[in-house]
Every structure is written in structure tokens, then in C-alpha cells.
Design an enzyme around this catalytic site. Structure first.
Site, PDB file in Angstrom:
ATOM      1  N   HIS A  76       0.931  -0.984   0.019  1.00 61.46           N
ATOM      2  CA  HIS A  76      -0.039  -0.096   0.009  1.00 61.46           C
ATOM      3  C   HIS A  76       1.038   1.342  -0.084  1.00 61.46           C
ATOM      4  O   HIS A  76       1.625   1.370   0.814  1.00 61.46           O
ATOM      5  CB  HIS A  76      -1.015  -0.165   1.368  1.00 61.46           C
ATOM      6  CG  HIS A  76      -2.018  -1.042   1.266  1.00 61.46           C
ATOM      7  ND1 HIS A  76      -3.411  -0.714   1.459  1.00 61.46           N
ATOM      8  CD2 HIS A  76      -1.908  -2.357   0.559  1.00 61.46           C
ATOM      9  CE1 HIS A  76      -4.136  -1.904   1.418  1.00 61.46           C
ATOM     10  NE2 HIS A  76      -3.144  -2.939   0.863  1.00 61.46           N
ATOM     11  N   GLU A 198     -12.445 -14.618   5.115  1.00 62.83           N
ATOM     12  CA  GLU A 198     -13.813 -15.277   5.593  1.00 62.83           C
ATOM     13  C   GLU A 198     -13.693 -16.663   5.669  1.00 62.83           C
ATOM     14  O   GLU A 198     -12.927 -17.100   4.894  1.00 62.83           O
ATOM     15  CB  GLU A 198     -14.774 -14.743   4.427  1.00 62.83           C
ATOM     16  CG  GLU A 198     -15.229 -13.459   4.426  1.00 62.83           C
ATOM     17  CD  GLU A 198     -14.286 -12.579   3.610  1.00 62.83           C
ATOM     18  OE1 GLU A 198     -13.597 -13.120   2.957  1.00 62.83           O
ATOM     19  OE2 GLU A 198     -14.133 -11.588   4.182  1.00 62.83           O
ATOM     20  N   SER A 217     -12.721  -3.081   2.762  1.00 64.52           N
ATOM     21  CA  SER A 217     -12.437  -1.494   2.546  1.00 64.52           C
ATOM     22  C   SER A 217     -13.809  -0.963   1.848  1.00 64.52           C
ATOM     23  O   SER A 217     -14.919  -1.573   1.976  1.00 64.52           O
ATOM     24  CB  SER A 217     -11.266  -1.075   1.896  1.00 64.52           C
ATOM     25  OG  SER A 217     -11.403  -1.544   0.517  1.00 64.52           O
ATOM     26  N   ASN A 240      -8.707 -13.023  -6.129  1.00 65.19           N
ATOM     27  CA  ASN A 240      -9.092 -14.208  -5.678  1.00 65.19           C
ATOM     28  C   ASN A 240     -10.352 -14.593  -5.677  1.00 65.19           C
ATOM     29  O   ASN A 240     -11.393 -13.883  -5.467  1.00 65.19           O
ATOM     30  CB  ASN A 240      -8.419 -14.602  -4.095  1.00 65.19           C
ATOM     31  CG  ASN A 240      -9.197 -13.817  -3.225  1.00 65.19           C
ATOM     32  OD1 ASN A 240      -8.703 -12.417  -3.042  1.00 65.19           O
ATOM     33  ND2 ASN A 240      -9.976 -14.309  -2.400  1.00 65.19           N
TER      34      ASN A 240
HETATM   35  I1  8IG Z   1      -7.321  -8.801  -2.216  1.00 60.21           I
HETATM   36  O1  8IG Z   1     -11.396 -12.799  -0.270  1.00 60.21           O
HETATM   37  C1  8IG Z   1      -8.889  -9.470  -0.913  1.00 60.21           C
HETATM   38  N1  8IG Z   1      -9.174  -8.804   0.027  1.00 60.21           N
HETATM   39  N2  8IG Z   1     -12.592 -10.091   3.100  1.00 60.21           N
HETATM   40  N3  8IG Z   1     -12.108 -11.528   1.292  1.00 60.21           N
HETATM   41  C2  8IG Z   1     -11.812 -10.152   1.835  1.00 60.21           C
HETATM   42  N4  8IG Z   1     -10.758  -9.283   1.411  1.00 60.21           N
HETATM   43  C3  8IG Z   1     -10.095  -9.560   0.383  1.00 60.21           C
HETATM   44  C4  8IG Z   1     -10.113 -10.943  -0.154  1.00 60.21           C
HETATM   45  C5  8IG Z   1     -11.134 -11.674   0.240  1.00 60.21           C
HETATM   46  N5  8IG Z   1      -9.191 -10.595  -1.245  1.00 60.21           N
END
Ligand code: 8IG
Length: 277
Positions: A76, A198, A217, A240
Site C-alpha cells: 500500500h 472469511e 474496505s 481471488n
Molecule cells: I485482495 O477474499 C482480497 N481482499 N474480505 N476477502 C476479503 N478481503 C479480501 C479478499 C477476500 N481478497
């Protein structure tokens, strides 16, 4: 200021909009640009866009601006950049996001958005890297956010501040994005607190309540942007498939890799959308 390490936004008596106004004055001084028209927050995977938006007036560490926290995560960027587009609009590019999972509260999370509004920006473009729930989506695919479900239990609004969130993710701006890329899919973004990803059961819950994208976010920031009267565009890079949607577990490495591979494509998309706004 009671202590040199105290954060101005942590003072319960401080007005977060006054601190945002101070931050905007810092940005005007550091960039030499009095007002910005559009603000863009660059999430994971979107970092290369800054170089394609226009000519950079100035770039400086976010920590030189009142109220901005030190970046929590490598990757970041942690900088702010003032860019003028070929059509002459001033864009504030925010490469320094404070996440709710850092535990400093919603005020700090939305300070960049309130600052953007105080610089004059009427449009807030929020980008992120996120997990996809739809089976047909693939890592590296950008998706427009059509709406959100805020699962953080928190709000950036203080007191009895009743804000209408109908059309929070502006149909006008989504139409413009579609005019640049008609193949863009849309989805409902669920903001979880994180920082853990999760469980498969939580992803299934998000799906059952109408979610298509899971992330950590954007929803709180979008609420603050609307409170400030800004028009919001939200874009997720699906880095993903969400946990349980495919057989193998999530790795942070996978997330970084998908972001890298998609970088050039989504960055040019974002730059073209901004030029068309
Ligand atoms: I990059 O699979 C990213 N950020 N909550 N779940 C959540 N935040 C994420 C994910 C995800 N991949």
C-alpha cells in the site's frame, strides 16, 4: 496537543471536518494545486494507474498531510499525488488507505475521503482488491460495485446523521465505465472487518444476503463520500475467488500475484474511465 504521538482524529472534541480542511490546505501547499476535481483511492492491484492518468504536479508521503496515518501494509503505497489530466482536470490520487481492521476507528478510515472532499473533489473513485463470489469470475477481473452491504457494524457518521444511500454507487458513473468497457460486470460489495479472510460459511452468508464481492474496505469510505456530497464510483479487482468458492485455500501471495498480472489492464481501464468522467 497533549502528546506528540497523539493522533488529531483521536481527540473526541476535534471536528473531523476541520482536520480534513487542514489536510486539504496541506495538499494545496505541497502540490501547488488549489483545488482538485476528482479523487481516486488506489487499492491492491490498482497502483500503476497513477502513471497513466496525466501529468504529475507533485507526489508526497501521506504522512506529511494532517491526520494521515502511517501505512499499515507493504504494497500500500502510502503517498498522495496530484495529477492533471489531458483535459485539464486535477486528480488527487490517494495511495494511502487506512483500513478498519487496523483498529483506529471509522474516523481515521474515512479521513482521506473527507480530505478529498475538502480539496474540492466532487467525484470519489474507490478501488480495491477483493474476493469474488460469482463462479464465473476469474482472478484479475475488474468488477464495478453496484451497491454494498456494510458488515463492519461501524459507521463514519457521528450522531443522528441520516444519509440516504440510494444510488450510492452512481448509475451515471457506472454508465460511463460501461461505455469504456461494455464487458464490465457488476456486483454487491460486502465489507467485512477482517483482517482474517472469511470462512467458507461467511462467504456463503454473504452470497445468501445478496453479496458478490468480499473485501475489507470501501463501504465506510463510500458512506463518508456520500455524506460529503460526492458522487461515488467503486471498482473491485477480483484477485481471488472467495474462500470455499474454489477448492484451494487463500494465500496472500496469490492475491499479490493476481494483482500484479492484472495491473496494466485495469490501470489503463481506470485511466480511461477517469478521462471520460
Ligand atoms: I485482495 O477474499 C482480497 N481482499 N474480505 N476477502 C476479503 N478481503 C479480501 C479478499 C477476500 N481478497
Amino acid at each position: 496537543m497533549p502528546h506528540s504521538s497523539a493522533h488529531p482524529l483521536d481527540d473526541p472534541l476535534a471536528d473531523p471536518f476541520d482536520i480534513a480542511a487542514q489536510a486539504a490546505a496541506d495538499i494545496a501547499r505541497l502540490s501547488g494545486i488549489e483545488r482538485h476535481d476528482i479523487a481516486v483511492t488506489l487499492g491492491s492491484g490498482w497502483g500503476e494507474a497513477a502513471g497513466l492518468i496525466g501529468t504529475t504536479n507533485a507526489e508526497f508521503p501521506a504522512t506529511e498531510v494532517t491526520g494521515f496515518s502511517r501505512p499499515a501494509l507493504e504494497g500500500h503505497v502510502g503517498s498522495l499525488r496530484s495529477i492533471t489530466t489531458p483535459r485539464g482536470r486535477n486528480v488527487l490520487v490517494i495511495g494511502a488507505r487506512t483500513h478498519f481492521y487496523e483498529g483506529h476507528g471509522a474516523r481515521r478510515v474515512v479521513h482521506s475521503v473527507r480530505t478529498a472532499a475538502a480539496t474540492g473533489a466532487r467525484i470519489m473513485v474507490l478501488t480495491n482488491g477483493a474476493g469474488g463470489i460469482r463462479h464465473t469470475w476469474r482472478p484479475g477481473q475488474p468488477v464495478l460495485i453496484s451497491d454494498h452491504i456494510n458488515l463492519t457494524g461501524a459507521s463514519p457518521l457521528e450522531g443522528a446523521t441520516f444519509i440516504d444511500l440510494t444510488d450510492l454507487y452512481s448509475l451515471r458513473l457506472r454508465d460511463i465505465a460501461h461505455s469504456i468497457d461494455p464487458s464490465l460486470q457488476e456486483g454487491v460489495y460486502c465489507q467485512f472487518r477482517g483482517p482474517q479472510y472469511e470462512t467458507p460459511a461467511e462467504v456463503n452468508m454473504a452470497k445468501l444476503i445478496g453479496g458478490h464481492i468480499v473485501g475489507m474496505s470501501t463501504a465506510l469510505e463510500a458512506i463518508a463520500a456520500r455524506e460529503a456530497g460526492m458522487e461515488v464510483l467503486g471498482l473491485s479487482l477480483i484477485t481471488n475467488l472467495a474462500a470455499g468458492i474454489k477448492a484451494t485455500p487463500l494465500s496472500h501471495q496469490e492475491v499479490i500475484e493476481a494483482g500484479k498480472a492484472a495491473g496494466p489492464v485495469i490501470s489503463s481501464l481506470l485511466a480511461r474511465v477517469i478521462e471520460a468522467i
